[in-house]
Design an enzyme around this catalytic site. Structure first.
Site, PDB file in Angstrom:
ATOM      1  CB  CYS A 131      -0.497   2.181   5.703  1.00  0.00           C
ATOM      2  SG  CYS A 131      -1.138   0.591   5.142  1.00  0.00           S
ATOM      3  CB  CYS A 181      -5.210  -0.547   2.349  1.00  0.00           C
ATOM      4  SG  CYS A 181      -3.981  -0.975   3.608  1.00  0.00           S
ATOM      5  CB  CYS A 186      -0.894  -0.014   1.229  1.00  0.00           C
ATOM      6  SG  CYS A 186      -1.892   1.470   1.423  1.00  0.00           S
ATOM      7  CB  CYS A 211      -4.184   3.133   5.788  1.00  0.00           C
ATOM      8  SG  CYS A 211      -4.087   2.935   3.997  1.00  0.00           S
ATOM      9  CB  CYS A 220      -9.420  -3.941 -11.667  1.00  0.00           C
ATOM     10  SG  CYS A 220      -9.054  -2.777 -12.961  1.00  0.00           S
TER      11      CYS A 220
HETATM   12 ZN    ZN Z   1      -2.784   1.045   3.497  1.00  0.00          ZN
END
Ligand code: ZN
Length: 163
Positions: free
Chosen positions: A82, A127, A79, A130, A150
């Site tokens: 984060c 995610c 990510c 976060c 996607c």
């Molecule tokens: Zn994240």
């Protein structure tokens, strides 16, 4: 003083409950508890303008624009908000859509919400650490899952395997 006063109460609960994810809407993450949280100002400092638009405002990058489309090395995609690792290169495939695509996330790394923006019912992927918006998941992916995650390359960073 015998005047009777009528107290009226109003409630905004119904309005709040009806809120759905929309283009450039206020972040839908505010009411939820994520391990990593920042104020909008802090996110704007941590992310580039384009990363902020995708991760925090659910924007979609231009297809074909991500260098990660061509990332063929072994490793994990994390990510950009984060640093949590989200997808393994072992599940990456060429979908032909112009967005980095995966047939499965790393366990517990992502969550999904229903997204009715643009008049379509889609499943948005975020995610789990976060709450950052990553992209969408569809049912037309390859085996073994049949799923196609996607994902906006802007929401990801790549960490090559060291071993
Ligand atoms: Zn994240």
């Amino acid at each position: 003083m015998l005047t009777r006063r009528l107290l009226l109460t109003t409630s905004a609960i119904g309005i709040a409950a009806a809120a759905t994810l929309r283009w450039w809407s206020a972040p839908p993450h505010a009411a939820e508890n994520f391990e990593v949280t920042h104020t909008e100002d802090k996110w704007r400092k941590l992310l580039t303008r384009d990363q902020f638009a995708v991760l925090r405002q659910s924007a979609t990058e231009r297809p074909g624009s991500s260098p990660l489309l061509y990332e063929k090395r072994r490793g994990n995609f994390a990510c950009a908000g984060c640093d949590q690792e989200l997808f393994s290169s072992a599940t990456k495939f060429e979908s032909g859509t112009g967005w980095p695509s995966f047939w499965a996330p790393i366990e517990k790394a992502v969550g999904t919400t229903q997204d009715s923006s643009f008049g379509m019912m889609r499943t948005a992927v975020r995610c789990s650490r976060c709450g950052g918006h990553l992209g969408h998941v569809f049912n037309d992916g390859p085996k073994p899952t049949g799923l196609r995650y996607c994902i906006n390359g802007l929401a990801l960073t790549f960490k090559p395997a060291t071993a």
